[in-house]
Design an enzyme around this catalytic site. Structure first.
Site, PDB file in Angstrom:
ATOM      1  N   SER A   1     -20.212  -7.778  14.177  1.00 17.75           N
ATOM      2  CA  SER A   1     -20.745  -6.815  13.341  1.00 17.75           C
ATOM      3  C   SER A   1     -20.896  -7.166  11.878  1.00 17.75           C
ATOM      4  O   SER A   1     -20.564  -6.442  10.985  1.00 17.75           O
ATOM      5  CB  SER A   1     -20.079  -5.591  13.549  1.00 17.75           C
ATOM      6  OG  SER A   1     -20.186  -5.216  14.840  1.00 17.75           O
TER       7      SER A   1
ATOM      8  N   LEU B   1     -23.317  -7.209   9.754  1.00 18.43           N
ATOM      9  CA  LEU B   1     -23.836  -6.394   9.002  1.00 18.43           C
ATOM     10  C   LEU B   1     -23.813  -4.708   9.151  1.00 18.43           C
ATOM     11  O   LEU B   1     -24.348  -3.887   9.126  1.00 18.43           O
ATOM     12  CB  LEU B   1     -25.659  -6.611   9.386  1.00 18.43           C
ATOM     13  CG  LEU B   1     -26.073  -7.961   9.241  1.00 18.43           C
ATOM     14  CD1 LEU B   1     -27.494  -7.888   9.577  1.00 18.43           C
ATOM     15  CD2 LEU B   1     -25.795  -8.385   7.485  1.00 18.43           C
TER      16      LEU B   1
ATOM     17  N   TYR C   1     -20.123  -6.243  28.149  1.00 20.29           N
ATOM     18  CA  TYR C   1     -21.401  -5.814  27.714  1.00 20.29           C
ATOM     19  C   TYR C   1     -22.360  -5.500  28.752  1.00 20.29           C
ATOM     20  O   TYR C   1     -22.844  -6.599  29.711  1.00 20.29           O
ATOM     21  CB  TYR C   1     -22.053  -7.107  26.665  1.00 20.29           C
ATOM     22  CG  TYR C   1     -21.209  -7.474  25.567  1.00 20.29           C
ATOM     23  CD1 TYR C   1     -20.166  -6.558  25.028  1.00 20.29           C
ATOM     24  CD2 TYR C   1     -21.306  -8.703  24.956  1.00 20.29           C
ATOM     25  CE1 TYR C   1     -19.373  -6.811  23.827  1.00 20.29           C
ATOM     26  CE2 TYR C   1     -20.537  -8.838  23.775  1.00 20.29           C
ATOM     27  CZ  TYR C   1     -19.580  -8.052  23.369  1.00 20.29           C
ATOM     28  OH  TYR C   1     -19.003  -8.353  22.066  1.00 20.29           O
TER      29      TYR C   1
ATOM     30  N   HIS D   1     -11.004 -10.518  24.904  1.00 17.06           N
ATOM     31  CA  HIS D   1     -11.449  -9.496  24.053  1.00 17.06           C
ATOM     32  C   HIS D   1     -10.724  -8.589  23.561  1.00 17.06           C
ATOM     33  O   HIS D   1     -10.992  -8.018  22.214  1.00 17.06           O
ATOM     34  CB  HIS D   1     -12.483  -8.775  24.930  1.00 17.06           C
ATOM     35  CG  HIS D   1     -13.811  -8.287  24.527  1.00 17.06           C
ATOM     36  ND1 HIS D   1     -14.934  -8.137  25.166  1.00 17.06           N
ATOM     37  CD2 HIS D   1     -13.958  -7.985  23.373  1.00 17.06           C
ATOM     38  CE1 HIS D   1     -15.943  -7.498  24.257  1.00 17.06           C
ATOM     39  NE2 HIS D   1     -15.503  -7.494  22.896  1.00 17.06           N
TER      40      HIS D   1
ATOM     41  N   GLY E   1     -25.679  -3.187  12.031  1.00 15.01           N
ATOM     42  CA  GLY E   1     -27.110  -2.903  11.249  1.00 15.01           C
ATOM     43  C   GLY E   1     -27.002  -1.965  10.060  1.00 15.01           C
ATOM     44  O   GLY E   1     -28.342  -2.153   9.749  1.00 15.01           O
TER      45      GLY E   1
END
Length: 394
Positions: free
Chosen positions: A268, A270, A120, A188, A273
């Site tokens: 994630s 949602l 990230y 990851h 988003g």
């Protein structure tokens, strides 16, 4: 204001307007004086609310959940915090001091699981995490991830989970995070050139050295989970999971976690988003810092079609005093007591909204109704591009 008061006000808004959207919830939150102050200190807005007969204190997490079992377990809040979007892949970012203040607020509100990764940024997200949260490490659990190759601060697009690389990445992460032990260290993405047993062995060495407390895997198959767990018991598996993507229910991943006593962390939750209801076909993503710009599910055509799903969540939530985001999070929490979603945000109002979802329980009948409504609508667009999908083994 208590949870009951908030739901009464939400219900009142529903009666007047015919429905409560996420935007309406956020306006309500703002009107009640939610601020970036510590929850025990009322700002001017909260003081005004108190003058109107309310005793307002920001929502706080209650209860705990356990990821993993025995000596490999990790007790955390039922909802965690995904830090990625604060610096990476989510368009414009507030200034750092505001991000740090929000992370401090999350700690004060009772969130105890914070998730970051080397990739990230790369590296910048871990640095923010260390600056904001290292002082609270006796109160919280910090999770990070290795696997994506990063050279001179840049991602190469390759995987590197060779044992010597894992150990080097761990040391570098510890320095950026400003801690002496990573609570939960995930691989990851699967490195197809390194047997998972060798990865587990390398992490086992880090556990014995006191540099890692627990470990996990991301986006892997049930077979990989079983092979890894046989070498070093896993605490958590992290994969995408939400009402628009339920593959882990079908490919044996959730069942393997249930059988082996491994926690599950949906990222994630949602759908980047989307299930919050604030994205539409006219939304423009930053081409320099937002991966949604390149995801098939976020083309204007796909967004237009998939908005029907958000509408269903909003309709479902209207009679229950819930926003679409709260419906989505509550659904995940109801699926199993060892599931801990990690929504991220850069806004205090969204943090408030997410936290309140932890107290909004759904019944078995609610879940059946919701799943029936959503599953009747086809999801348009793949979750990843072909290149990114090739890195996911599940």
């Amino acid at each position: 204001m208590t949870q009951q008061h908030v739901q009464q006000h939400v219900a009142k808004g529903n009666t007047a307007s015919g429905g409560m959207s996420r935007r309406s919830f956020l306006k309500l939150s703002a009107a009640l004086g939610i601020s970036l102050a510590a929850p025990s200190v009322m700002g001017n807005g909260a003081a005004a609310a108190a003058d109107n007969g309310y005793s307002y204190r920001g929502a706080c997490i209650s209860g705990q959940r356990v990821l993993g079992t025995g000596t490999h377990s990790l007790t955390v809040s039922p909802i965690g915090f995904g830090i990625m979007g604060m610096t990476y892949n989510r368009s414009q970012m507030p200034e750092e001091k505001k991000l740090i203040a929000l992370l401090h607020e999350a700690v004060d509100r009772g969130i105890t699981l914070f998730d970051t990764a080397i990739i990230y940024g790369p590296l910048t997200n871990e640095r923010l995490t260390g600056k904001a949260l290292s002082a609270f490490h006796n109160r919280i659990a910090i999770a990070s991830k290795f696997g994506h190759e990063v050279i001179d601060g840049k991602a190469t697009g390759r995987q590197d989970s060779r044992p010597e690389t894992i150990k080097r990445y761990c040391d570098e992460s510890l320095r950026r995070l400003k801690i002496d032990c990573i609570d939960l260290f995930y691989q990851h993405r699967l490195d197809k050139n390194v047997p998972i047993e060798e990865v587990a062995g390398a992490v086992s060495d880090l556990v014995q050295a006191g540099k890692v407390r627990c470990w996990g895997l991301c986006e892997v198959s049930a077979d990989i989970i079983r092979r890894a767990h046989a070498v070093l018991p896993l605490t958590a598996v992290q994969s995408e999971y939400h009402l628009m993507f339920r593959q882990v229910e079908e490919n044996g991943v959730l069942e393997a976690c249930r059988e082996l006593g491994i926690g599950f962390v949906p990222y994630s939750p949602l759908n980047r988003g989307f299930l919050g209801g604030n994205i539409n076909e006219y939304t423009r993503f930053d081409p320099h810092n937002d991966n949604r710009m390149h995801l098939p599910r976020f083309t204007p055509e796909a967004i237009r079609a998939n908005t029907r799903i958000v509408n269903e969540l909003q309709q479902f939530g209207r009679t229950r005093g819930m926003t679409s985001a709260q419906v989505a999070l509550s659904w995940l929490l109801a699926k199993a007591p060892w599931i801990v979603p990690i929504p991220g945000t850069t806004k205090i109002s969204h943090l408030e909204e997410n936290i309140r979802a932890a107290d909004m329980a759904l019944t078995k009948e609610d879940i059946e109704e919701l799943e029936g409504q959503v599953s009747a609508i086809p999801v348009v667009g793949a979750r990843y591009s072909a290149a990114e999908q090739a890195q996911v083994s599940s």
